[in-house]
Design an enzyme around this catalytic site. Sequence first.
Site, short mmCIF file in Angstrom:
data_model
loop_
_atom_site.label_atom_id
_atom_site.label_comp_id
_atom_site.label_asym_id
_atom_site.label_seq_id
_atom_site.Cartn_x
_atom_site.Cartn_y
_atom_site.Cartn_z
N LYS A 171 0.82 -1.21 0.00
CA LYS A 171 0.00 0.00 0.00
C LYS A 171 0.86 1.27 0.00
O LYS A 171 0.33 2.37 0.07
CB LYS A 171 -0.93 0.00 1.22
CG LYS A 171 -1.90 -1.17 1.24
CD LYS A 171 -2.78 -1.14 2.46
CE LYS A 171 -3.75 -2.32 2.46
NZ LYS A 171 -4.62 -2.33 3.66
N SER A 172 2.16 1.10 -0.07
CA SER A 172 3.07 2.23 0.01
C SER A 172 3.35 2.80 -1.38
O SER A 172 3.45 2.07 -2.36
CB SER A 172 4.38 1.80 0.66
OG SER A 172 5.35 2.83 0.55
#
Length: 301
Positions: free
Chosen positions: A242-243
């Site tokens: 999710k980065s």
Amino acid sequence: MPPPASSQSCAPAPAPAYRGRFAPSPTGDLHPGSLMAALGSWLLARGAGGEWLVRIEDLDPPREVPGAADRQLAALRAFGLHPDGPVVRQSERGDLYRRALDRLLADGHAFECHCSRADLAATGGIHRRCVATTRRPRPAVRLRVAPDARVAFEDLVRGPQVQDVGATVGDFVLLRADGYWAYQLAVVVDDAAQGITDVVRGADLLDSTGRQILLQRALGLPVTRHAHLPLVTGADGRKLSKSESARPVDPTDPLPALRRAWAALGQDPAALAGADRVTDLLPAARTAFRPQLIGRGDTAS
């Protein structure tokens, strides 16, 4: 290929002493965090003399990236991580989940629910009783969870765990109002059907374990053992998948990514120093792997 869903049974398969699995969702290409989970689950299975399977958890078509599942499988092959059986895709197993859900409904463990997120806002999204203001054309189905339901289990990496599912989760969804199967039900049914004994995955799924154990008990299924690996985080401190700093691993150059995954598992980099091919590195990793060295904290990429 797996048999058609209509011929499948939700009865547990005969389980060996150890059978693990890696179960990615096809929401993107394989990244360092998912490679670490794959390698860690593979090493634990091989170290126990057990089997290792791969399952594609493609339950949420709106979030699926076209072609991602096939690229994930191709990457695993490039990294030398070959399953001990055919790859299973959850999108082909709806009849199996339906039979399990029907059983839960018949036994009174599950119920239809018309509550929306807005209806549950006052309780922070936790469902303890139905408070729906309108009926939905297609209700969700939830597992009935006792208010005092607490689940204790031993995690191989994180030690003793206790989760108060009644207080922190409440009645949770098994079939969504949009018609898609919920992750919790599908995982429990598939783990039993495939004879999985040990669930090894990232620590972001630790809080699902209590719910899944309650489901296993309600369905009369074996309770799996668990190990939750540290997360690989990006430069912004978020889980790598999710980065914004997440980058897929390069299957055309597998050794650097495998070495980083090995180190993220807390293992000694020197143990793989002489390996210059995947076919050399993986046997060396099997020999040198020490599960007790896996850390509990997250690892920066």
